[in-house]
Design an enzyme around this catalytic site. Structure first.
Site, PDB file in Angstrom:
ATOM      1  N   TYR A   1       2.053  28.768  -4.905  1.00 23.59           N
ATOM      2  CA  TYR A   1       3.509  28.720  -5.044  1.00 23.59           C
ATOM      3  C   TYR A   1       3.932  28.844  -6.501  1.00 23.59           C
ATOM      4  O   TYR A   1       3.364  28.173  -7.379  1.00 23.59           O
ATOM      5  CB  TYR A   1       4.054  27.402  -4.498  1.00 23.59           C
TER       6      TYR A   1
ATOM      7  N   LYS B   1      -2.961  -5.982   3.524  1.00 24.89           N
ATOM      8  CA  LYS B   1      -1.646  -5.356   3.718  1.00 24.89           C
ATOM      9  C   LYS B   1      -1.777  -3.841   3.642  1.00 24.89           C
ATOM     10  O   LYS B   1      -2.799  -3.318   3.157  1.00 24.89           O
ATOM     11  CB  LYS B   1      -0.677  -5.871   2.655  1.00 24.89           C
TER      12      LYS B   1
HETATM   13  C1  PLP Z   1      -0.964  -7.379  -3.108  1.00 23.87           C
HETATM   14  C2  PLP Z   1      -1.057  -8.800  -3.479  1.00 23.87           C
HETATM   15  C3  PLP Z   1      -2.305  -9.384  -3.760  1.00 23.87           C
HETATM   16  C4  PLP Z   1      -3.568  -8.572  -3.903  1.00 23.87           C
HETATM   17  O1  PLP Z   1      -3.497  -7.878  -5.134  1.00 23.87           O
HETATM   18  P1  PLP Z   1      -4.725  -7.042  -5.711  1.00 23.87           P
HETATM   19  O2  PLP Z   1      -4.289  -6.661  -7.071  1.00 23.87           O
HETATM   20  O3  PLP Z   1      -4.851  -5.849  -4.815  1.00 23.87           O
HETATM   21  O4  PLP Z   1      -5.921  -7.891  -5.656  1.00 23.87           O
HETATM   22  C5  PLP Z   1      -2.355 -10.749  -3.956  1.00 23.87           C
HETATM   23  N1  PLP Z   1      -1.228 -11.500  -3.920  1.00 23.87           N
HETATM   24  C6  PLP Z   1      -0.005 -10.968  -3.689  1.00 23.87           C
HETATM   25  C7  PLP Z   1       1.188 -11.846  -3.684  1.00 23.87           C
HETATM   26  C8  PLP Z   1       0.127  -9.590  -3.477  1.00 23.87           C
HETATM   27  O5  PLP Z   1       1.336  -9.055  -3.292  1.00 23.87           O
END
Ligand code: PLP
Length: 373
Positions: free
Chosen positions: A261, A41
């Site tokens: 800044y 993702k």
């Molecule tokens: C993002 C996510 C993962 C992966 O999580 P990590 O901590 O990056 O391994 C797995 N399952 C779900 C439902 C997630 O939202």
């Protein structure tokens, strides 16, 4: 072909696909005989799903998770047919046809998501594949125990939906000693008993390093693939991302001179400064103003003043005069400074630093010492 010296970008993000492959293999070996999927993702946590996912498929990964329908459609394009692609957030109302037409599998998180998927199945007169998420204690996504029971008792549900996976998500997988993990596992077992024979999944990266009972049939690691240890139990992961940026200008300032800044940094004595071509628009957190550092061959170069949109200024007084010249690269992520180091100084987590790395970096994909086309 990626170029060694790219004059159009002041910063360079190098992504080691070989390290991701090794991390995948390490986790897969650890959880076997459970299957290892890959969470890609948010564009593979910012590292490029179109490059990462096909490499993982070639390494034997058959199941991929994204968060949204748009990501899933793009991933189908990159992977072609054959890989299973699941959408963690499920499908927003109106997206069901698109989802089914691309052969994607929604994770159904609520009764209304279930209902909309069933409606399409009835329309098409065929069972549609889906995963079902159970809320075992995190209160984020997933069905409560009562809804799980309702569906399990509904014979039409199993006719209309071809259940591929029953899943839940751990709230505290990064804290191996936390009793919430066992409590979630116990609640998930009750849901699993309602759907005998359906493959189950509970472990993210952290869960993959918990004891065997957390591995179930499928693990869903994300961050560990990208080289960040999810907990103290995770050993042997290889770092994946290195980030370097060029020195744009070098100057000397006298005691009492302000920098950047707000003139938030005032030199207490004569200093040599380098202005580096990376800023918060590139995902380098503004919270590192006067706090963080960049590195040059093992020497820490503290950030002086505020991080700007496109640049930041560092104190290079610790280096010999000729050590750095305009156009040279300094290290932001690499052997001297990890994602966790930066996240700690910026008051956040490695996930956020990684996923915010911007679009202006020259991106170079390598496999060990080999530069990938
Ligand atoms: C993002 C996510 C993962 C992966 O999580 P990590 O901590 O990056 O391994 C797995 N399952 C779900 C439902 C997630 O939202």
């Amino acid at each position: 072909m990626a170029k060694h010296l790219c004059p159009t970008s002041s910063s360079r993000l190098t992504i080691d696909l070989g390290a991701i492959r090794d991390n995948y293999r390490l986790i897969a070996a650890r959880i076997a005989p459970a299957m290892c999927s890959a969470v890609v993702k948010a564009d593979a946590y910012g590292l490029g799903a179109a490059r990462v996912a096909p490499m993982l498929r070639d390494a034997g990964c058959g199941i991929f998770f994204v968060a949204q329908l748009g990501e899933a459609i793009a991933l189908r394009e990159a992977l072609g047919a054959g890989s299973e692609i699941l959408i963690l957030n499920g499908v927003d109302p109106g997206g069901e046809r698109l989802c089914a037409d691309h052969g994607l599998i929604p994770v159904l998180n609520s009764l209304s998501q279930v209902e909309r998927w069933r409606t399409l199945a009835r329309e098409r007169g065929t069972a549609l594949p889906a995963a079902l998420q159970v809320d075992s204690g995190m209160s984020r996504l997933g069905l409560d125990a009562r809804s799980v029971a309702t569906l399990a008792d509904d014979a039409a549900f199993t006719r209309e939906v071809s259940l591929r996976l029953l899943m839940t998500h751990l709230a505290c997988a990064d804290a191996p000693g936390n009793s919430a993990n066992e409590a979630q596992l116990a609640r998930f077992a009750l849901a699993r008993a309602r759907f005998p024979g359906v493959p189950a999944s509970i472990a993210n990266s952290g869960g993959s390093f918990l004891p065997e009972e957390f591995h179930c049939d499928v693990a869903r690691p994300g961050i560990a693939l990208y080289g960040v240890a999810p907990s103290a139990l995770a050993e042997g992961l290889r770092p994946v991302a290195t980030l370097a940026a060029r020195v744009i200008q070098i100057r000397e300032i006298e005691a009492g001179t302000g920098v950047g800044y707000g003139l938030d940094y005032i030199a207490s004595e004569r200093r040599r400064l380098a202005t580096v071509g990376i800023g918060y628009a590139d995902g380098w957190p503004r919270h590192l103003s006067n706090v963080g550092a960049v590195w040059h061959q093992g020497t820490r170069l503290p950030i002086t003043g505020r991080v700007s949109m496109d640049s930041l200024t560092v104190d290079i007084s610790a280096l010999p005069d000729e050590a750095l010249a305009e156009g040279d690269f300094v290290e932001l992520l690499g052997p001297s400074q990890t994602l966790d180091d930066v996240a700690g100084e910026a008051g956040t987590i490695a996930y956020e630093i990684l996923t915010q790395l911007g679009r202006r970096h020259e991106r170079r994909y390598v496999d060990g010492a080999q530069i990938c086309a």
